[in-house]
Design an enzyme around this catalytic site. Structure first.
Site, PDB file in Angstrom:
ATOM      1  N   CYS A 184       0.821  -1.220   0.000  1.00  0.00           N
ATOM      2  CA  CYS A 184       0.000   0.000   0.000  1.00  0.00           C
ATOM      3  C   CYS A 184       0.851   1.263   0.000  1.00  0.00           C
ATOM      4  O   CYS A 184       0.453   2.308  -0.528  1.00  0.00           O
ATOM      5  CB  CYS A 184      -0.908   0.040   1.220  1.00  0.00           C
ATOM      6  SG  CYS A 184      -1.426  -1.533   1.877  1.00  0.00           S
ATOM      7  N   CYS A 236      -2.595   3.003   3.045  1.00  0.00           N
ATOM      8  CA  CYS A 236      -3.295   2.018   3.883  1.00  0.00           C
ATOM      9  C   CYS A 236      -4.545   2.599   4.532  1.00  0.00           C
ATOM     10  O   CYS A 236      -4.672   3.807   4.701  1.00  0.00           O
ATOM     11  CB  CYS A 236      -2.359   1.492   4.967  1.00  0.00           C
ATOM     12  SG  CYS A 236      -1.433   0.049   4.447  1.00  0.00           S
ATOM     13  N   ASP A 237      -5.412   1.687   4.982  1.00  0.00           N
ATOM     14  CA  ASP A 237      -6.766   2.031   5.416  1.00  0.00           C
ATOM     15  C   ASP A 237      -6.859   3.249   6.330  1.00  0.00           C
ATOM     16  O   ASP A 237      -7.565   4.205   6.034  1.00  0.00           O
ATOM     17  CB  ASP A 237      -7.381   0.839   6.153  1.00  0.00           C
ATOM     18  CG  ASP A 237      -7.571  -0.362   5.248  1.00  0.00           C
ATOM     19  OD1 ASP A 237      -7.226  -0.268   4.061  1.00  0.00           O
ATOM     20  OD2 ASP A 237      -8.048  -1.392   5.730  1.00  0.00           O
ATOM     21  N   CYS A 261      -5.192  -2.695  -1.175  1.00  0.00           N
ATOM     22  CA  CYS A 261      -6.046  -3.849  -1.504  1.00  0.00           C
ATOM     23  C   CYS A 261      -7.102  -3.474  -2.541  1.00  0.00           C
ATOM     24  O   CYS A 261      -7.723  -2.415  -2.466  1.00  0.00           O
ATOM     25  CB  CYS A 261      -6.707  -4.386  -0.252  1.00  0.00           C
ATOM     26  SG  CYS A 261      -5.531  -4.972   0.990  1.00  0.00           S
ATOM     27  N   SER A 281     -13.230  -5.664   8.576  1.00  0.00           N
ATOM     28  CA  SER A 281     -12.476  -5.181   7.432  1.00  0.00           C
ATOM     29  C   SER A 281     -13.438  -4.778   6.330  1.00  0.00           C
ATOM     30  O   SER A 281     -14.542  -5.321   6.217  1.00  0.00           O
ATOM     31  CB  SER A 281     -11.551  -6.293   6.926  1.00  0.00           C
ATOM     32  OG  SER A 281     -11.098  -6.021   5.625  1.00  0.00           O
TER      33      SER A 281
END
Length: 572
Positions: free
Chosen positions: A54, A127-128, A199, A475
């Site tokens: 990521c 990233c998230d 992702c 998630s």
């Protein structure tokens, strides 16, 4: 090239006047010229690290953003902040660090900007939690800011189909159920993630990337290109130029992030079947500027928004497929023309949402995004719930679900590891409601995601035969009848902490209810007998977080927010 008056910019405190000679000497030590020192100083921050794909390309994109800043009359100053990568943190104690990292990202960027008196900011995240963390800082500081997503990963290919890392998580469940060999699982893990980037499905990173455009903090189209594509560098360059335009024109994040733009953001989450984590992050962003916008406000938008993008995990396609049909602006155009977006919200481009989308066209010759008149479902891909089991609300992703009601007996576990072990050993029955508690923001601490457990259930073929509820999170890659953010959390004595094995739980995602078949008197009796388990995290960052964090309903935030603000950094 425009000249900027520094007399009202924060950097005047470190660059202007004879008393700042010592400060300027440090800048000369780094090779800066007098001209550069007296230009606006722009923080270019990325979440670059070698923890996961990521983030690995973010430093490259930061260099392009710096070029854009310099071309437009600013002096870029690059720095990095942390990320915790959920895919690697998942399924063990490391996931307790994930949500906490959002606050550390926001706080560390704030401190760097404050300490060095930077005038504007370009933030690049992959990233998230780094996406909302970066956006939270932007509205907190309120200096001109442009956000840019680092880009999605390219899809993997396995047995003729596109795959993502979630297929690998579900592969573990298939392996434990005897539906996949060890050799097949090994082959799948080797091809699922073929490039840099976040992702690939409509998981949290791509959900919040869509939010960045819909909320107006990112340039139109900037969220789309996969991370390895050179066009990302072009958008980074343009983002650097755009932040200087915002500085010149006086456009600040709080001009952009309003109640209307937050509603636009929630709309695109629902329309794309996005991550339930958005119901945590949007209230947190709103909190930074004192706007009331909690879980129930988000859920209200979700309920009236059509689900139109057929994306994984509930659907067929990945983020690259969205890019191939024109990117996030295409989804926004469909929603705008259908009357689901506020068209007059200003964005970092200097134009309104409507002006940004004026020349965007929607092609019916594709199956990724549907017209609002022919949606995948009439209500959003994410639904809010409320009832005797969750008086402060809960959230469920319904995208891809065929059954929206579930009634069954509780099977209770006090941590994810115990639940995962039970699932791995098939210690459950069809029709059960698996309860994972003491995983909330304070009780975890850190509100872990439960992808390992939910993916294992789906891999075993029972994703629609059991339900799972938790005061933790899921998630963005989770699918199945999975309810998260149950509040009040167990550690605060919420009803989820009072459940016993066999209690009958009823979930209705059509009506938006979640209840337990217990009287108020019985719940009150159990509450008096309940004793909170001792949390083993009694020092360090997780201890500090547990002392400060608030309920999931309001974004699991750790400070009073915009309503308590007396002085804003941008005006110092």
């Amino acid at each position: 090239m425009p000249k900027f008056d520094k007399s009202k910019l924060p950097s005047r405190h470190v660059t202007e006047g004879p008393e700042r000679a010592p400060h300027r000497s440090y800048y000369y030590a780094m090779g800066m010229t007098a001209e550069q020192i007296h230009q606006p100083l722009v923080g270019v921050v990325s979440c670059w690290n070698e923890a996961a794909p990521c983030n690995i390309d973010l430093m490259r994109q930061a260099q392009a953003a710096k070029r854009g800043v310099a071309q437009a009359g600013g002096t870029p100053r690059e720095f990095c902040t942390i990320t915790v990568t959920d895919g690697i943190a998942m399924g063990h104690q490391g996931m307790k660090s994930s949500l906490v990292s959002r606050e550390v990202i926001a706080d560390s960027v704030e401190l760097t900007m404050r300490g060095h008196c930077y005038d504007a900011m370009v933030g690049i995240a992959g990233c998230d939690k780094s996406l909302p963390g970066m956006m939270m800082t932007m509205v907190r500081l309120n200096v001109p800011s442009v956000f840019m997503y680092g880009g999605t990963i390219l899809p993997g290919r396995y047995k003729g189909k596109d795959v993502t890392v979630v297929d690998v998580f579900e592969g573990v469940g298939k392996y434990t159920a005897g539906k996949m060999s060890a050799e097949e699982l090994c082959e799948l893990e080797g091809v699922a993630c073929p490039s840099s980037g976040s992702c690939g499905g409509q998981f949290t990173a791509n959900t919040m990337a869509c939010v960045s455009e819909a909320i107006g903090l990112a340039l139109p189209g900037s969220a789309g290109a996969p991370a390895p594509y050179e066009s990302r560098d072009e958008y980074a360059d343009l983002s650097g130029q755009a932040v200087m335009d915002c500085l010149r024109d006086g456009i600040r994040p709080r001009d952009i992030v309003t109640l209307k733009s937050l509603e636009n953001a929630a709309t695109i989450v629902a329309a794309t079947g996005g991550s339930t984590n958005a119901a945590l992050h949007l209230p947190a962003i709103a909190h930074e500027i004192g706007i009331d916008f909690d879980l129930f406000d988000v859920a209200q938008i979700f309920r009236k928004t059509p689900y139109i993008a057929d994306l994984k995990p509930g659907g067929k396609y990945v983020a690259k497929d969205v890019y191939d049909i024109g990117g996030v602006p295409v989804i926004m155009k469909v929603l705008l023309d259908g009357g689901f977006l506020h068209k007059d919200c200003i964005t970092v481009s200097g134009k309104t949402i409507a002006e940004n989308l004026e020349n965007v066209t929607f092609s019916s010759d594709q199956k990724v995004v549907y017209p609002v008149e022919m949606p995948l479902s009439k209500t959003g891909g994410v639904v809010g719930l409320k009832g005797s089991l969750a008086p402060d609300g809960a959230i469920v992703k319904v995208a891809g679900l065929q059954k929206l009601k579930f009634v069954g007996p509780a099977r209770c576990y006090d941590c994810e590891e115990d639940a995962f072990e039970a699932v791995k050993n098939n210690e459950y029955d069809d029709g059960d409601v698996i309860v994972i508690r003491y995983e909330g923001p304070r009780g975890g601490p850190g509100m872990r995601e439960m992808l390992s457990t939910t993916a294992a259930l789906y891999g075993q073929g029972v994703g629609d035969k059991v339900a799972l509820i938790t005061d933790g999170r899921f998630s963005g890659g989770t699918r199945g009848f999975c309810i998260g953010h149950v509040g009040p959390e167990a550690a605060d004595g919420g009803p989820i902490g009072l459940l016993k094995d066999g209690d009958i739980i009823s979930i209705d995602a059509e009506k938006g209810t979640i209840d337990v078949d217990l009287s108020a008197d019985e719940l009150e009796k159990r509450k008096k007998e309940w004793v909170a388990p001792k949390n083993p995290y009694q020092s360090g960052t997780l201890w500090k977080y547990a002392q400060q964090v608030g309920p999931a309903r309001f974004g699991a935030v750790t400070h009073p927010g915009g309503k308590a603000e007396i002085e804003c950094y941008a005006d110092v």
